[in-house]
Scaffold this motif. Structure first.
Motif, PDB file in Angstrom:
ATOM      1  N   THR A 192      19.343  14.861  -1.402  1.00  9.83           N
ATOM      2  CA  THR A 192      19.520  14.796  -2.919  1.00  9.83           C
ATOM      3  C   THR A 192      19.505  13.349  -3.616  1.00  9.83           C
ATOM      4  O   THR A 192      19.597  13.155  -4.674  1.00  9.83           O
ATOM      5  N   GLY A 193      19.706  12.378  -2.669  1.00 14.35           N
ATOM      6  CA  GLY A 193      19.885  10.926  -2.940  1.00 14.35           C
ATOM      7  C   GLY A 193      18.686  10.363  -3.275  1.00 14.35           C
ATOM      8  O   GLY A 193      18.812   9.156  -3.851  1.00 14.35           O
ATOM      9  N   GLY A 225       7.193   8.182   6.700  1.00 12.31           N
ATOM     10  CA  GLY A 225       6.797   8.495   5.239  1.00 12.31           C
ATOM     11  C   GLY A 225       8.295   8.680   4.403  1.00 12.31           C
ATOM     12  O   GLY A 225       8.540   8.038   3.570  1.00 12.31           O
ATOM     13  N   SER A 226       9.307   9.355   5.187  1.00  9.69           N
ATOM     14  CA  SER A 226      10.378   9.748   4.489  1.00  9.69           C
ATOM     15  C   SER A 226      11.480   8.395   4.574  1.00  9.69           C
ATOM     16  O   SER A 226      11.912   8.081   3.355  1.00  9.69           O
ATOM     17  N   ASN A 227      11.467   7.754   5.453  1.00  7.19           N
ATOM     18  CA  ASN A 227      12.244   6.592   5.578  1.00  7.19           C
ATOM     19  C   ASN A 227      11.862   5.461   4.610  1.00  7.19           C
ATOM     20  O   ASN A 227      12.575   4.696   3.979  1.00  7.19           O
ATOM     21  N   ASN A 275      15.035 -10.727   5.421  1.00  6.51           N
ATOM     22  CA  ASN A 275      16.339 -10.169   5.637  1.00  6.51           C
ATOM     23  C   ASN A 275      17.406 -10.920   4.927  1.00  6.51           C
ATOM     24  O   ASN A 275      18.280 -10.567   4.247  1.00  6.51           O
ATOM     25  N   MET A 276      17.250 -12.324   4.961  1.00  2.38           N
ATOM     26  CA  MET A 276      18.193 -13.238   4.307  1.00  2.38           C
ATOM     27  C   MET A 276      17.952 -13.470   3.084  1.00  2.38           C
ATOM     28  O   MET A 276      19.022 -13.564   2.201  1.00  2.38           O
ATOM     29  N   VAL A 277      16.823 -13.655   2.614  1.00  8.81           N
ATOM     30  CA  VAL A 277      16.687 -14.032   1.223  1.00  8.81           C
ATOM     31  C   VAL A 277      15.913 -13.119   0.216  1.00  8.81           C
ATOM     32  O   VAL A 277      15.950 -13.162  -0.793  1.00  8.81           O
ATOM     33  N   GLY A 278      15.038 -12.241   0.961  1.00 10.25           N
ATOM     34  CA  GLY A 278      14.128 -11.556   0.150  1.00 10.25           C
ATOM     35  C   GLY A 278      14.640 -10.054  -0.023  1.00 10.25           C
ATOM     36  O   GLY A 278      14.096  -9.337  -0.977  1.00 10.25           O
ATOM     37  N   LYS A 279      15.590  -9.455   0.180  1.00 11.54           N
ATOM     38  CA  LYS A 279      16.217  -8.319   0.077  1.00 11.54           C
ATOM     39  C   LYS A 279      16.800  -8.109  -1.367  1.00 11.54           C
ATOM     40  O   LYS A 279      17.179  -9.140  -1.766  1.00 11.54           O
ATOM     41  N   GLY A 280      17.437  -6.943  -1.691  1.00  5.72           N
ATOM     42  CA  GLY A 280      18.263  -7.119  -3.067  1.00  5.72           C
ATOM     43  C   GLY A 280      17.442  -6.468  -3.935  1.00  5.72           C
ATOM     44  O   GLY A 280      16.248  -6.147  -3.837  1.00  5.72           O
ATOM     45  N   THR A 281      17.412  -7.106  -5.057  1.00  9.97           N
ATOM     46  CA  THR A 281      16.619  -6.928  -6.231  1.00  9.97           C
ATOM     47  C   THR A 281      15.496  -7.650  -6.158  1.00  9.97           C
ATOM     48  O   THR A 281      15.503  -8.781  -5.867  1.00  9.97           O
ATOM     49  N   ILE A 282      14.475  -6.940  -6.019  1.00 10.66           N
ATOM     50  CA  ILE A 282      12.843  -7.608  -6.074  1.00 10.66           C
ATOM     51  C   ILE A 282      12.564  -8.070  -7.663  1.00 10.66           C
ATOM     52  O   ILE A 282      12.554  -7.157  -8.464  1.00 10.66           O
ATOM     53  N   LEU A 283      12.400  -9.393  -7.737  1.00 10.80           N
ATOM     54  CA  LEU A 283      12.057  -9.913  -8.880  1.00 10.80           C
ATOM     55  C   LEU A 283      10.766  -9.834  -9.500  1.00 10.80           C
ATOM     56  O   LEU A 283       9.904  -9.841  -8.620  1.00 10.80           O
ATOM     57  N   SER A 314      12.415   3.395  -2.881  1.00 12.95           N
ATOM     58  CA  SER A 314      13.283   3.887  -4.135  1.00 12.95           C
ATOM     59  C   SER A 314      14.690   3.230  -4.437  1.00 12.95           C
ATOM     60  O   SER A 314      14.923   3.086  -5.303  1.00 12.95           O
ATOM     61  N   ASP A 315      15.371   3.155  -3.165  1.00 13.92           N
ATOM     62  CA  ASP A 315      16.839   2.394  -3.269  1.00 13.92           C
ATOM     63  C   ASP A 315      16.215   1.082  -3.692  1.00 13.92           C
ATOM     64  O   ASP A 315      17.276   0.473  -4.306  1.00 13.92           O
ATOM     65  N   GLU A 316      15.355   0.410  -3.377  1.00  8.21           N
ATOM     66  CA  GLU A 316      14.927  -0.810  -4.171  1.00  8.21           C
ATOM     67  C   GLU A 316      14.729  -0.962  -5.171  1.00  8.21           C
ATOM     68  O   GLU A 316      14.443  -2.234  -5.746  1.00  8.21           O
TER      69      GLU A 316
END
Length: 217
Positions: free
Chosen positions: A41-42, A12-14, A209-217, A20-22
């Motif tokens: 705190t992050g 759950g924590s991970n 991992n190659m194309v789908g990460k980063g900012t989710i549109l 949240s980071d995404e």
């Protein structure tokens, strides 16, 4: 997407931190304040201490506005109760529950609760079930192969040939806005494009991992 996570254990924590980071709005609930403190705190989401299936606590979490609820505590009774409340009372669109004890799997099945079995627990699998990686399975050819539609979520500056070689897939065509293009090997794929390809299911994570990460549109 607004996601409520019930249970702030290791999974759950991970999951809460990664989602949240995404850029997703995340609320996590646990009765143990020590577990919630592990988020650090992050963590930009909301953390609530209390009984996980308490109606007032769920209302405080904003369950009536949630797009998804993940019940991933180590207690099957909690997971089942929260999942039923989310589905039957608040009609949360996407509810997924962790099966902690395999012997209780039949209870989830009988109640019609979507589950992630203990043996398959993992953030990648949960995200795939929520379709956070913007993957749409167009057709399952058999147990091993499927045709998928994947949204490119970041500017990867990779060619069709790069993607096919790294992910062991065959790209049939690329959707750029309203245009459908037959891909060339040296064609560069851009953020916002959709790629339609045939691949083995076991290679799906490599493609995401190659194309789908980063900012989710």
């Amino acid at each position: 997407m607004y996601i409520i996570i019930v249970g702030c254990g290791r999974l759950g924590s991970n999951l809460a931190k990664q989602l949240s980071d995404e850029g997703h709005d995340v609320c996590i609930i646990d009765r143990d304040s020590n577990k919630l403190s592990v988020l650090g705190t992050g963590f930009n989401g909301l953390r609530l201490k209390g009984i996980e299936f308490d109606n007032d606590k769920l209302m405080e979490a904003g369950i009536n506005q949630a797009d998804a609820l993940l019940a991933v505590s180590s207690d099957d009774n909690i997971n089942i109760t929260v999942s039923l409340i989310a589905e039957k009372i608040y009609h949360v669109p996407n509810v997924i529950s962790r099966v902690s004890e395999p012997g209780k799997e039949y209870i989830y099945d009988k109640l019609g609760i979507k589950t992630l079995k203990t043996i398959n627990i993992g953030i990648a699998n949960l995200k795939r079930m929520l379709n956070l990686n913007k993957v749409n399975v167009i057709h399952s050819i058999d147990e091993d192969f499927e045709i998928v539609d994947v949204l490119v979520g970041k500017e990867i500056k990779a060619t069709v040939d790069n993607i096919e070689k790294n992910c062991s897939c065959i790209i049939s065509f690329i959707v750029c806005g309203e245009d459908k293009l037959i891909p060339q090997k040296n064609q560069i794929v851009h953020s916002g494009d959709r790629i339609i390809c045939t691949m083995q299911k076991k290679n799906m994570d490599a493609l995401i991992n190659m194309v789908g990460k980063g900012t989710i549109l």
